[in-house]
Design a protein around this motif. Structure first.
Motif, PDB file in Angstrom:
ATOM      1  N   MET A   1       0.818  -1.204   0.000  1.00  0.00           N
ATOM      2  CA  MET A   1       0.000   0.000   0.000  1.00  0.00           C
ATOM      3  C   MET A   1       0.854   1.258   0.000  1.00  0.00           C
ATOM      4  O   MET A   1       1.166   1.805  -1.018  1.00  0.00           O
ATOM      5  N   VAL A   2       1.350   1.634   1.169  1.00  0.00           N
ATOM      6  CA  VAL A   2       2.063   2.894   1.281  1.00  0.00           C
ATOM      7  C   VAL A   2       3.438   2.883   0.632  1.00  0.00           C
ATOM      8  O   VAL A   2       4.009   3.918   0.368  1.00  0.00           O
ATOM      9  N   SER A   3       3.996   1.696   0.381  1.00  0.00           N
ATOM     10  CA  SER A   3       5.348   1.643  -0.154  1.00  0.00           C
ATOM     11  C   SER A   3       5.434   2.206  -1.572  1.00  0.00           C
ATOM     12  O   SER A   3       6.502   2.511  -2.061  1.00  0.00           O
ATOM     13  N   ILE A   4       4.285   2.349  -2.233  1.00  0.00           N
ATOM     14  CA  ILE A   4       4.298   2.910  -3.577  1.00  0.00           C
ATOM     15  C   ILE A   4       4.326   4.446  -3.555  1.00  0.00           C
ATOM     16  O   ILE A   4       4.476   5.099  -4.564  1.00  0.00           O
ATOM     17  N   MET A   5       4.167   4.981  -2.354  1.00  0.00           N
ATOM     18  CA  MET A   5       4.121   6.434  -2.213  1.00  0.00           C
ATOM     19  C   MET A   5       5.438   7.086  -2.545  1.00  0.00           C
ATOM     20  O   MET A   5       6.487   6.558  -2.255  1.00  0.00           O
ATOM     21  N   ASN A   6       5.349   8.255  -3.105  1.00  0.00           N
ATOM     22  CA  ASN A   6       6.544   9.003  -3.410  1.00  0.00           C
ATOM     23  C   ASN A   6       6.442  10.380  -2.800  1.00  0.00           C
ATOM     24  O   ASN A   6       5.639  11.184  -3.231  1.00  0.00           O
ATOM     25  N   GLU A   7       7.228  10.642  -1.787  1.00  0.00           N
ATOM     26  CA  GLU A   7       7.202  11.960  -1.148  1.00  0.00           C
ATOM     27  C   GLU A   7       5.793  12.526  -1.042  1.00  0.00           C
ATOM     28  O   GLU A   7       5.433  13.469  -1.734  1.00  0.00           O
ATOM     29  N   ALA A   8       5.020  11.941  -0.158  1.00  0.00           N
ATOM     30  CA  ALA A   8       3.605  12.303  -0.048  1.00  0.00           C
ATOM     31  C   ALA A   8       3.376  13.804   0.119  1.00  0.00           C
ATOM     32  O   ALA A   8       2.507  14.390  -0.512  1.00  0.00           O
ATOM     33  N   LEU A   9       4.191  14.426   0.942  1.00  0.00           N
ATOM     34  CA  LEU A   9       3.941  15.833   1.263  1.00  0.00           C
ATOM     35  C   LEU A   9       4.683  16.800   0.322  1.00  0.00           C
ATOM     36  O   LEU A   9       4.363  17.988   0.283  1.00  0.00           O
ATOM     37  N   GLU A  10       5.651  16.276  -0.438  1.00  0.00           N
ATOM     38  CA  GLU A  10       6.401  17.080  -1.428  1.00  0.00           C
ATOM     39  C   GLU A  10       6.883  18.418  -0.866  1.00  0.00           C
ATOM     40  O   GLU A  10       6.635  19.480  -1.443  1.00  0.00           O
ATOM     41  N   LEU A  11       7.561  18.369   0.267  1.00  0.00           N
ATOM     42  CA  LEU A  11       8.055  19.588   0.918  1.00  0.00           C
ATOM     43  C   LEU A  11       9.247  20.184   0.168  1.00  0.00           C
ATOM     44  O   LEU A  11      10.076  19.455  -0.356  1.00  0.00           O
ATOM     45  N   GLU A  12       9.300  21.513   0.117  1.00  0.00           N
ATOM     46  CA  GLU A  12      10.415  22.219  -0.526  1.00  0.00           C
ATOM     47  C   GLU A  12      10.911  23.316   0.413  1.00  0.00           C
ATOM     48  O   GLU A  12      10.148  23.823   1.247  1.00  0.00           O
ATOM     49  N   ILE A  13      12.157  23.711   0.214  1.00  0.00           N
ATOM     50  CA  ILE A  13      12.707  24.841   0.965  1.00  0.00           C
ATOM     51  C   ILE A  13      11.811  26.061   0.739  1.00  0.00           C
ATOM     52  O   ILE A  13      11.421  26.337  -0.398  1.00  0.00           O
ATOM     53  N   GLY A  14      11.477  26.777   1.800  1.00  0.00           N
ATOM     54  CA  GLY A  14      10.674  27.991   1.679  1.00  0.00           C
ATOM     55  C   GLY A  14       9.191  27.795   1.946  1.00  0.00           C
ATOM     56  O   GLY A  14       8.451  28.776   2.068  1.00  0.00           O
ATOM     57  N   HIS A  15       8.758  26.535   2.042  1.00  0.00           N
ATOM     58  CA  HIS A  15       7.333  26.299   2.274  1.00  0.00           C
ATOM     59  C   HIS A  15       6.875  26.776   3.655  1.00  0.00           C
ATOM     60  O   HIS A  15       7.599  26.652   4.635  1.00  0.00           O
ATOM     61  N   LYS A  16       5.650  27.307   3.662  1.00  0.00           N
ATOM     62  CA  LYS A  16       4.994  27.639   4.923  1.00  0.00           C
ATOM     63  C   LYS A  16       4.047  26.488   5.234  1.00  0.00           C
ATOM     64  O   LYS A  16       3.165  26.167   4.422  1.00  0.00           O
ATOM     65  N   VAL A  17       4.259  25.867   6.393  1.00  0.00           N
ATOM     66  CA  VAL A  17       3.556  24.625   6.715  1.00  0.00           C
ATOM     67  C   VAL A  17       2.689  24.816   7.964  1.00  0.00           C
ATOM     68  O   VAL A  17       3.119  25.451   8.928  1.00  0.00           O
ATOM     69  N   LEU A  18       1.481  24.252   7.923  1.00  0.00           N
ATOM     70  CA  LEU A  18       0.633  24.199   9.114  1.00  0.00           C
ATOM     71  C   LEU A  18       0.542  22.744   9.565  1.00  0.00           C
ATOM     72  O   LEU A  18       0.242  21.863   8.758  1.00  0.00           O
ATOM     73  N   GLU A  19       0.841  22.510  10.845  1.00  0.00           N
ATOM     74  CA  GLU A  19       0.660  21.169  11.399  1.00  0.00           C
ATOM     75  C   GLU A  19      -0.454  21.204  12.435  1.00  0.00           C
ATOM     76  O   GLU A  19      -0.482  22.086  13.290  1.00  0.00           O
ATOM     77  N   VAL A  20      -1.371  20.237  12.342  1.00  0.00           N
ATOM     78  CA  VAL A  20      -2.439  20.127  13.341  1.00  0.00           C
ATOM     79  C   VAL A  20      -2.090  18.956  14.258  1.00  0.00           C
ATOM     80  O   VAL A  20      -2.087  17.805  13.828  1.00  0.00           O
ATOM     81  N   GLY A  21      -1.744  19.267  15.504  1.00  0.00           N
ATOM     82  CA  GLY A  21      -1.314  18.246  16.466  1.00  0.00           C
ATOM     83  C   GLY A  21       0.192  18.253  16.633  1.00  0.00           C
ATOM     84  O   GLY A  21       0.912  17.530  15.950  1.00  0.00           O
ATOM     85  N   SER A  22       0.700  19.080  17.550  1.00  0.00           N
ATOM     86  CA  SER A  22       2.161  19.211  17.720  1.00  0.00           C
ATOM     87  C   SER A  22       2.761  17.990  18.390  1.00  0.00           C
ATOM     88  O   SER A  22       3.905  17.630  18.109  1.00  0.00           O
ATOM     89  N   GLY A  23       1.996  17.377  19.314  1.00  0.00           N
ATOM     90  CA  GLY A  23       2.528  16.246  20.071  1.00  0.00           C
ATOM     91  C   GLY A  23       3.802  16.630  20.783  1.00  0.00           C
ATOM     92  O   GLY A  23       3.818  17.575  21.568  1.00  0.00           O
ATOM     93  N   SER A  24       4.887  15.932  20.480  1.00  0.00           N
ATOM     94  CA  SER A  24       6.161  16.174  21.159  1.00  0.00           C
ATOM     95  C   SER A  24       6.959  17.310  20.526  1.00  0.00           C
ATOM     96  O   SER A  24       7.904  17.811  21.109  1.00  0.00           O
ATOM     97  N   GLY A  25       6.607  17.691  19.292  1.00  0.00           N
ATOM     98  CA  GLY A  25       7.367  18.697  18.550  1.00  0.00           C
ATOM     99  C   GLY A  25       8.363  18.064  17.582  1.00  0.00           C
ATOM    100  O   GLY A  25       8.979  18.754  16.776  1.00  0.00           O
ATOM    101  N   TRP A  26       8.496  16.747  17.637  1.00  0.00           N
ATOM    102  CA  TRP A  26       9.478  16.059  16.793  1.00  0.00           C
ATOM    103  C   TRP A  26       9.150  16.209  15.296  1.00  0.00           C
ATOM    104  O   TRP A  26      10.040  16.471  14.481  1.00  0.00           O
ATOM    105  N   HIS A  27       7.872  16.097  14.926  1.00  0.00           N
ATOM    106  CA  HIS A  27       7.494  16.259  13.518  1.00  0.00           C
ATOM    107  C   HIS A  27       7.939  17.617  12.987  1.00  0.00           C
ATOM    108  O   HIS A  27       8.560  17.703  11.932  1.00  0.00           O
ATOM    109  N   SER A  28       7.583  18.671  13.744  1.00  0.00           N
ATOM    110  CA  SER A  28       7.840  20.010  13.204  1.00  0.00           C
ATOM    111  C   SER A  28       9.339  20.294  13.117  1.00  0.00           C
ATOM    112  O   SER A  28       9.784  20.983  12.194  1.00  0.00           O
ATOM    113  N   ALA A  29      10.130  19.747  14.045  1.00  0.00           N
ATOM    114  CA  ALA A  29      11.585  19.925  13.960  1.00  0.00           C
ATOM    115  C   ALA A  29      12.128  19.247  12.695  1.00  0.00           C
ATOM    116  O   ALA A  29      12.971  19.805  11.986  1.00  0.00           O
TER     117      ALA A  29
END
Lengths: 160, 70
Positions: A1-29
């Protein structure tokens, strides 16, 4: 299933990102390392706004972000993430790390055209589909199912 | 030494086909979970499972987060 995924979020330098659910902060770092890497000039940096509804967790993740040196790229806000954060919208990318029954409309409104959102959609009982949402230039929404995931339920006004 | 366990985990995610992108790999290597976990969970940082952070919430398993980033 997920192994066929390619860079799901397609992040690039300069992007402004909103995260819902900070949890520990590890994702956002980690996201900061992609959208605002230390090796690039600050003028090119993107940034992350991350929403956490549970106050002690918001305070704790803020402490973690400061201690690990990302406070200049990551802003933690103690707020109901199901409503998004219109103050800084629109966002290039939105990542929701809790499961919703359906996509909260404010999050779609706060996504830029050509923007991408990832959100687990399904029941609260720890099985959902990870949905990739693209907003096209004419404002139309395209959804793609990336496969099964297990997340805690999204809480708040538009949560479950 | 500590960093090695994390590197090993990231390499495992690549072998499993969960993590594809070099850019994402570099970012994940740069930020081990250690600094984001409560004291009593720190020693488990390199296991590929969600870990409790209090208030009924967890720090995601590295493979789950990789699914988002690629």
């Amino acid at each position: 299933m997920v192994s066929i995924m390619n860079e799901a979020l397609e992040l690039e330098i300069g992007h402004k990102v909103l995260e819902v659910g900070s949890g520990s902060g590890w994702h956002s770092a980690t996201i900061a390392e992609i959208v605002a890497p230390s090796s690039t000039p600050r003028s090119e940096w993107g940034c992350i706004f991350t929403l956490e509804i549970i106050k002690p967790l918001a305070e704790n993740s803020r402490k973690n972000i400061i201690n690990s040196g990302y406070a200049d790229r990551v802003k933690i806000i103690n707020a109901d993430g199901s409503l998004g954060y219109s103050e800084e919208s629109p966002y290039d990318r939105i990542i929701v790390t809790a499961a919703a029954r359906e996509v909260p409309p404010p999050l779609i409104d706060q996504l830029k055209t050509n923007g991408i959102m990832l959100i687990p959609i399904g029941s609260a009982s720890l099985f959902q589909n990870l949905i990739k949402i693209k907003k096209s230039l004419d404002g139309k929404i395209k959804k793609e199912n990336l496969g099964g995931v297990a997340f805690v339920p999204l809480t708040g006004k538009l949560g479950q | 030494m500590e960093q090695d366990k994390w590197t090993e985990l990231i390499n495992q995610l690549i072998r499993q086909g969960v993590l594809h992108s070099k850019k994402v790999k570099t970012a994940m290597l740069a930020v081990p979970r250690t600094n984001f976990l409560p004291e009593d969970m720190k020693s488990y940082y390199a296991s590929d499972t969600p870990l409790p952070i209090g208030h009924g919430q967890t720090c995601s398993a590295p493979h789950s987060f990789s699914l988002f980033l690629g």
